[in-house]
Scaffold this active site. Structure first.
Site, mmCIF file in Angstrom:
data_model
loop_
_atom_site.group_PDB
_atom_site.id
_atom_site.type_symbol
_atom_site.label_atom_id
_atom_site.label_comp_id
_atom_site.label_asym_id
_atom_site.label_seq_id
_atom_site.Cartn_x
_atom_site.Cartn_y
_atom_site.Cartn_z
ATOM 1 N N GLN A 86 0.833 -1.208 0.000
ATOM 2 C CA GLN A 86 0.000 0.000 0.000
ATOM 3 C C GLN A 86 0.869 1.260 0.000
ATOM 4 O OE1 GLN A 86 -3.206 -2.030 2.951
ATOM 5 N NE2 GLN A 86 -3.571 0.134 2.622
ATOM 6 N N ARG A 110 -9.442 -0.292 7.178
ATOM 7 C CA ARG A 110 -10.315 0.732 6.588
ATOM 8 C C ARG A 110 -10.621 1.808 7.622
ATOM 9 N NH1 ARG A 110 -14.321 -1.063 2.015
ATOM 10 N NH2 ARG A 110 -14.544 0.910 0.951
ATOM 11 N N CYS A 111 -9.548 2.418 8.104
ATOM 12 C CA CYS A 111 -9.675 3.278 9.275
ATOM 13 C C CYS A 111 -8.476 4.200 9.334
ATOM 14 C CB CYS A 111 -9.702 2.359 10.500
ATOM 15 S SG CYS A 111 -9.245 3.114 12.045
ATOM 16 N N GLU A 133 -13.033 5.158 4.094
ATOM 17 C CA GLU A 133 -13.246 4.368 5.306
ATOM 18 C C GLU A 133 -14.424 4.855 6.137
ATOM 19 O OE1 GLU A 133 -9.366 5.134 6.337
ATOM 20 O OE2 GLU A 133 -9.829 6.652 7.803
#
Ligand code: CDP
Length: 806
Positions: free
Chosen positions: A237, A384-385, A760
């Site tokens: 990522q 997702r945060c 997110e």
């Protein structure tokens, strides 16, 4: 204008710029099976590596015998910690300032920990080799319950830290203590609680879960001995950060390291960190001189790389009798597993958990977080945060419902009463953040109106009556959630990773014919960057999005960027893209002024070119300007039309949203039905409404999973009991509810295009909406707080404990 001259609307439509529901360009290859993922990359002579893993959660390693494994056909090498010690790589630094074993060194500290790396000519041979490695363990007591980690007689997990009373984030209180992090004003908060007319206190747990992307973590390392160059294809990522970390750890000059992140099948935070697989494959390639591939399987992914959450939050609110909040006090027990490998910006041991005051105007607050070690997998990634904002949002949104229940107030009314008001922005929170913009009342009221909130409450009241009369066995819950996110890490004043400021970057190069390429420091894992980044450029410089190719993920070509996670791409890279485009536009304006024989100030921008003010027929389009830039630029001006921007944002962005879940639960079976889920998101300026909707659908599905059953669960001896998709809840289209999406638009005042992140938000806001729905349903049976996940069995158990089931 003749009939053939396109109208303004046609010119604008042709650009497919910001606001357009442009179809995802990457889907052309994905829907035809033509994506290139790491496992699709095959290099000549490629070898395969795989891990021997520990069956124990805590054990001493008595011996490792690789003799039989080395005799397995195709097995070439077995690497252990002893091998790695010869190159000083038996342990590696973590992003959180701790160290982590690459391969078990003396002990194992969690089930499925990497013990030895078998290198073979193919994956099957590697697997046979694994089974032939003989490891003798001496089992030790496992520490699984985080609440027992700091007992005086708790087992010592990290013998390497013996005698170390200081960690990366200050003093350690116990042999299993990682750090204590304190924010806010304790004295003022304590005083607010002493004066409070009403208080609530609840231990709210956010259980351990896992991002579980469809594609697991993997890499292919290829060391060229002649050139001294290392090429790594990987599911990264943040490719540039990996390059720098490899340079620092492996002592290979950074320009001789090539990191390529091809297509990635979901990341959700799982692919931010550095894992033993990467180190072992790189070492194996350096040793053998051949490319070495490592591909995690599903069980390995769920049990060994990167858990998320595992926060146990004792939460107290002080308030007046009328429901005005006056103080917030939170203590978090943070279970970090065997090593502190949290993927947070380096200075933030609990990420951005200090956003826990949420959307409410708390005059004072105090937060402490104790990180502890247990015999569980390391990680603590932002699933997702934005670095623990999900835990924070869950904490405050449950707590507000609990307060509403105690006060006998409606949860939506309580929120409206305590929201930060529009005129208070930029708003300084009691725990140190400056919220950039927001209009919470409008969003909440829109949500309440669209779903007929008052009508739903009436229906709930009559259903409760019917339940009391024994006419139904269903209970109805309304889960209200209002969240404020903090995304866009981040300003260099706040955020760095290992000392590297968290800016992002974009290079745009326009070609003579008016097409171009944009290279960006981020890396999409499914978010559609190839589509949306081109839309920003299209609006900014009037070149159709279809004529802009977007490239990410190759450290040799992309400018240095900090990657994609925590919804930072739009707030940071999105700004860099706009700024690079504006540099190009400024040069284009000089060219246009020269060609149209006017002063630059006499020009105005008109969709896709410059027009002389007051002389509409004198116009030069961007396509023509591109040609001129290469072939006849003004005298003294460099040819070409390209620009680079590195953007260090002045602040985070603060998207927000109002969600509601309507749920019915059958008390006799615990089976729930999500009757309705409405999600209103405000992410400022919207680049692509269709992609935003897709992001919200995906995030809500994850939120549904987490709240309603998804869990990494350990038995008391440290066995992971949810290590495959048979047990780990991953909803498909069959289980997922139907989503209704909506929006308001409150632009970010400091972002060049006013955009905030969104990816997110639905995970952050969705989990409390589901959990509040379950808790709201059970509240009339007398319960205050039921811990997640709310699967059928736990719902039934709650009903039974509350006396609703015989
Ligand atoms: O960092 P990440 O890409 O995961 O999250 P993001 O910045 O929230 O962007 C997710 C996707 O939504 C990207 O394709 C963005 O361009 C798009 N988006 C948008 O269209 N408008 C916004 N205001 C925010 C995001």
């Amino acid at each position: 204008m003749n009939d053939m001259t396109p109208t303004r609307e046609q010119r604008e439509a042709k650009l497919e710029g910001m606001g357009c529901k442009r179809k995802r360009v990457e889907d052309i290859r994905f829907t035809q099976g033509k994506g290139t993922y790491v496992d699709d990359v095959k290099l000549p002579g490629m070898l395969h590596g795989d891990f021997v893993r520990s069956p124990h959660a805590h054990a001493r390693i008595v011996s490792i015998n690789a003799e039989k494994a080395l005799k397995v056909s195709g097995v070439l090498a077995v690497i252990t910690a002893e091998t790695l010690k010869t190159v000083n790589l038996a342990w590696m630094p973590t992003l959180a300032g701790d160290v982590q074993m690459v391969l078990a060194d003396g002990k194992v500290l969690f089930q499925n920990q990497e013990v030895a790396f078998v290198v073979a000519t193919d994956r099957y041979a590697a697997d046979d080799g694994i089974n032939a490695v003989e490891v003798e363990y001496e089992a030790l007591p496992a520490l699984i319950d985080p609440f027992k980690a700091m007992d005086p007689d708790a087992p010592v997990l990290r013998e390497d830290l013996a005698g170390k009373t200081e960690g990366a984030h200050g003093p350690r209180k116990h042999h299993n203590h990682v750090f204590e992090w304190t924010v806010g004003d304790k004295d003022l908060t304590d005083a607010a609680f002493r004066k409070a007319e009403v208080t609530i206190k609840e231990m709210i747990s956010y259980h351990r879960t896992h991002p579980s992307p469809l594609e697991t973590c993997q890499c292919l390392c290829s060391f060229d001995k002649i050139k001294g160059e290392l090429t790594i294809y990987g599911t990264f990522q943040a490719p540039h950060v990996i390059r720098t970390v490899v340079a620092l750890i492996a002592k290979i000059p950074e320009h001789k390291i090539h990191i390529i992140a091809p297509d990635i099948g979901g990341g959700f935070g799982n692919k931010v960190g550095a894992y033993p697989g990467y180190i072992c494959a790189a070492v194996a390639s350096i040793v053998t001189g051949k490319p070495v591939k490592w591909v995690e399987d599903r069980i390995e992914n769920l049990t060994a790389t990167s858990f998320a959450r595992d926060y146990h939050m004792t939460t107290e609110i002080a308030a007046t009798k009328e429901g005005k909040v006056t103080g917030l006090r939170v203590h978090v027990l943070a279970d970090h597993g065997a090593f502190d490998a949290c993927a947070d910006p380096s200075k933030w041991p609990a990420g951005f958990f200090n956003i826990v005051t949420g959307s409410y105007d708390f005059p004072v607050a105090h937060l402490t977080v104790d990180g502890i070690y247990t015999n569980k997998a390391p990680g603590g990634v932002a699933y997702r945060c934005s670095f623990r904002v999900t835990e924070a949002a869950y904490c405050i949104e449950r707590a507000m419902d609990i307060l509403a229940q105690k006060l006998g107030m409606d949860p939506a009314e309580l929120r409206l009463k305590n929201f930060i008001r529009p005129e208070q922005f930029p708003y300084h929170s009691a725990l140190g953040w400056e919220y950039d913009s927001g209009d919470y009342h409008t969003a909440m009221k829109k949500m309440m109106e669209v779903v007929d909130y008052a009508g739903l409450r009436k229906e709930q009241a009559s259903k409760r009556e019917a339940f009391r009369r024994g006419e139904t066995r269903e209970i109805m819950g309304l889960g209200v959630s209002f969240f404020t996110e903090i995304v866009g890490a981040g300003p260099s004043k706040n955020c760095d990773i290992l000392g590297i400021a968290m800016f992002d970057s974009c290079e745009i190069r326009l070609h003579p014919t008016g097409a171009g390429i944009a290279r960006v420091g981020t890396k999409s894992q499914g978010q559609g960057h190839e589509t949306t980044w081109a839309q920003i450029i299209a609006t900014e410089i009037g070149i159709p999005a279809d004529d802009i190719m977007v490239e990410e993920g190759n450290t040799d070509t992309a400018p240095y960027g900090l990657g994609t996670y925590g919804s930072r791409s739009t707030p940071v890279a999105g700004a860099a893209i706009a700024m690079a485009a504006r540099k190009i536009k400024a040069k284009a304006q000089m060219i246009a002024a020269y060609k149209l024989e006017v002063h630059e100030d006499d020009l105005e921008w008109d969709i896709d070119g410059f027009r002389v003010k007051g002389l509409p027929e004198k116009f030069l389009g961007m396509k023509d300007i591109c040609w001129i830039a290469y072939n006849s630029p003004p005298p003294g001006m460099e040819p070409g039309l390209e620009a680079v921007s590195y953007y260090d944002p002045p602040n985070m962005t603060y998207p927000f949203g109002a969600y509601i879940c309507v749920m019915d639960i059958d008390v006799d079976t615990g089976v729930y039905k999500v009757r309705r889920f409405y999600a209103l998101d405000d992410c400022g300026t919207r680049i692509n409404p269709m992609i935003i909707e897709g992001q919200v659908h995906g995030g809500l599905t994850e939120a549904f999973a987490i709240a309603m059953g998804q869990e990494i669960h350990y038995d008391p001896t440290g066995n992971v009991t949810t290590g495959s998709f048979m047990d780990f809840f991953l909803p498909t289209a069959v289980e997922a509810p139907r989503w209704e999406t909506d929006f308001t638009v409150t632009p970010s005042p400091h972002h060049p295009i006013g955009a905030k992140g969104v990816g997110e938000s639905p995970n952050v806001g969705g989990v409390p909406a589901f959990s509040n729905a379950v808790n709201d349903a059970f509240s009339f049976l007398g319960s205050t707080h039921i811990q997640m996940p709310h699967d059928y069995w736990r719902n039934w158990k709650a009903a039974k404990e509350l006396g609703a089931v015989a």
